[in-house]
Design a protein around this motif. Structure first.
Motif, PDB file in Angstrom:
ATOM      1  N   THR A   1       0.793  -1.233   0.000  1.00 56.19           N
ATOM      2  CA  THR A   1       0.000   0.000   0.000  1.00 56.19           C
ATOM      3  C   THR A   1       0.820   1.274   0.000  1.00 56.19           C
ATOM      4  OG1 THR A   1      -0.180  -0.166   2.411  1.00 56.19           O
ATOM      5  CG2 THR A   1      -1.983  -1.065   1.099  1.00 56.19           C
ATOM      6  N   ASN A   2       2.131   1.160   0.029  1.00 53.23           N
ATOM      7  CA  ASN A   2       2.925   2.381  -0.028  1.00 53.23           C
ATOM      8  C   ASN A   2       4.327   2.034  -0.493  1.00 53.23           C
ATOM      9  OD1 ASN A   2       3.612   5.149   0.272  1.00 53.23           O
ATOM     10  ND2 ASN A   2       2.163   5.302   1.975  1.00 53.23           N
ATOM     11  N   GLY A   3       5.205   2.996  -0.478  1.00 56.35           N
ATOM     12  CA  GLY A   3       6.571   2.769  -0.893  1.00 56.35           C
ATOM     13  C   GLY A   3       7.128   3.981  -1.613  1.00 56.35           C
ATOM     14  N   VAL A   4       8.230   3.779  -2.290  1.00 55.78           N
ATOM     15  CA  VAL A   4       8.816   4.804  -3.145  1.00 55.78           C
ATOM     16  C   VAL A   4       9.032   4.171  -4.508  1.00 55.78           C
ATOM     17  CG1 VAL A   4       9.917   6.058  -1.261  1.00 55.78           C
ATOM     18  CG2 VAL A   4      11.149   4.195  -2.378  1.00 55.78           C
ATOM     19  N   LEU A   5       9.182   4.988  -5.531  1.00 51.15           N
ATOM     20  CA  LEU A   5       9.276   4.462  -6.892  1.00 51.15           C
ATOM     21  C   LEU A   5      10.679   3.929  -7.193  1.00 51.15           C
ATOM     22  CD1 LEU A   5       7.085   6.910  -8.980  1.00 51.15           C
ATOM     23  CD2 LEU A   5       6.539   4.648  -8.095  1.00 51.15           C
ATOM     24  N   SER A   6      11.016   2.889  -6.474  1.00 54.89           N
ATOM     25  CA  SER A   6      12.238   2.137  -6.751  1.00 54.89           C
ATOM     26  C   SER A   6      11.895   0.667  -6.551  1.00 54.89           C
ATOM     27  CB  SER A   6      13.379   2.565  -5.830  1.00 54.89           C
ATOM     28  OG  SER A   6      13.035   2.355  -4.472  1.00 54.89           O
ATOM     29  N   ALA A   7      12.590  -0.193  -7.259  1.00 59.16           N
ATOM     30  CA  ALA A   7      12.244  -1.612  -7.277  1.00 59.16           C
ATOM     31  C   ALA A   7      12.712  -2.320  -6.018  1.00 59.16           C
ATOM     32  CB  ALA A   7      12.828  -2.267  -8.519  1.00 59.16           C
ATOM     33  N   LYS A   8      11.945  -2.154  -4.962  1.00 57.71           N
ATOM     34  CA  LYS A   8      12.206  -2.861  -3.716  1.00 57.71           C
ATOM     35  C   LYS A   8      10.881  -3.002  -2.973  1.00 57.71           C
ATOM     36  CE  LYS A   8      13.557   1.381  -1.261  1.00 57.71           C
ATOM     37  NZ  LYS A   8      14.652   2.036  -0.504  1.00 57.71           N
ATOM     38  N   PRO A   9      10.801  -3.913  -2.018  1.00 52.03           N
ATOM     39  CA  PRO A   9       9.521  -4.187  -1.362  1.00 52.03           C
ATOM     40  C   PRO A   9       8.975  -2.982  -0.603  1.00 52.03           C
ATOM     41  CG  PRO A   9      11.115  -5.921  -0.915  1.00 52.03           C
ATOM     42  CD  PRO A   9      11.870  -4.803  -1.544  1.00 52.03           C
TER      43      PRO A   9
END
Length: 353
Positions: free
Chosen positions: A140-148
């Protein structure tokens, strides 16, 4: 757990004699959040829209897994779940593979049981009908980089269900596209597994086929699954099914059929199944039946299998002689509390309120 019950049930608009699978949803949904390394804020609330940030990683990197399960009623309108512990184990196997947090058993089971108890009037009463239950876990959230992602939402919704397929199936053996690959996520219920199947399935539909018989990605010579179902072949008085591996979903209905068959003394082979073997048995008329099985479909038998442009029709048996329909009835009788349950699969849901 917090519970907010709707003041205006939509069930009065529901026609249980005309169920359109997946188009009507019960009144409530269960939600639980994973934030700061902990599960919290579990709630049952009226079914409705949810809001997430557009950078939620479910939209960008596909961290999404789900389950499919059902609740049934018997003649006395008592409610039963079918092997819910297997769904709990499998969604967590899927979560681990997609680097998502596992769901604690108390959150999964308590949320499930209380939600279905509140919406038990949405469970159809007719034999063969059920309430299809969809637990799912998304980033449901995160930053725009390929990681969980660090934040997740676990939810459960449900929809009344009738027969998924209403006719015998015409199946095409897939020669180009793949559902999964060795070392991948084919054994999980990852959302992307299904998205990638839509295009080749549409191509097959346009040629008059109901579904695809998936083959291995490296050689396209070994049979794996049929559409969204596990697959069985009946010949020489034995059942054959592709053994579970990294490419094939460990189907709960499939495992249940194996247990039923073995208990009744039928020999079951769980092994690699080659296309050449099945085509030879079709050509010689030795293949008695082929059928798919899964939670939504239960069991559906095939009338035709097509390979390299050639259609092979399976024997046109009377319904009472079909082993597929025999095991379908055995399974439904257990699920609807019409027969003994020697395996302890049936879980009665007592009323909480």
């Amino acid at each position: 757990m917090k519970i907010e019950k709707t003041l205006h049930s939509r069930i009065r608009k529901m026609d249980f004699n005309n169920i359109d699978f997946g188009n009507q949803y019960s009144d409530h949904m269960f939600c639980s959040e994973f934030k700061n390394g902990k599960w919290n804020n579990s709630i049952i609330k009226p079914f409705g829209k949810i809001m997430f940030s557009p950078i939620s990683l479910v939209f960008h990197y596909g961290q999404a897994v789900f389950e499919g399960m059902k609740a049934y009623k018997d003649k006395n309108e008592e409610v039963f779940l079918f092997r819910p512990e297997e769904n709990f184990k499998r969604i967590n196997r899927s979560a681990v593979r997609l680097e998502m947090p596992t769901i604690p058993e108390n959150i999964f089971m308590n949320g499930l049981k209380q939600l279905i108890n509140i919406d038990r009037d949405w469970i159809p009463k007719n034999y063969g009908q059920s309430l299809y239950i969809r637990p799912f876990l998304i980033a449901t959230n995160g930053v725009l980089s390929a990681k969980p992602s660090k934040d997740y939402m676990f939810m459960i919704i449900s929809t009344p269900a009738d027969t998924y397929y209403k006719h015998p199936l015409k199946i095409k053996i897939e020669e180009k596209y793949s559902r999964s690959a060795s070392g991948g996520v084919g054994f999980t219920k990852a959302a992307g597994n299904y998205a990638s199947s839509f295009y080749p399935t549409r191509l097959a539909n346009e040629k008059g086929f109901d579904q695809i018989l998936w083959t291995d990605s490296s050689t396209h010579t070994m049979i794996e699954e049929s559409g969204t179902m596990n697959v069985f072949f009946y010949l020489k008085n034995r059942l054959i099914t592709p053994k579970f591996n990294d490419n094939i979903l460990s189907g709960i209905t499939c495992k249940s059929i194996i247990s039923l068959a073995e208990k009744e003394g039928l020999f079951v082979e769980k092994r690699n199944v080659g296309i050449s073997e099945i085509i030879e048995e079709l050509q010689t008329g030795k293949l008695k039946e082929a059928f798919g099985c899964g939670t939504a479909a239960v069991i559906n038998y095939f009338k035709t299998i097509s390979y390299k442009g050639d259609d092979f029709d399976l024997p046109n048996l009377a319904e009472e002689k079909r082993i597929s329909l025999y095991f379908k009835k055995r399974l439904l009788d257990i699920q609807h509390n019409r027969s003994e349950d020697p395996f302890g699969w049936r879980v009665q849901l007592k009323r909480y309120f």
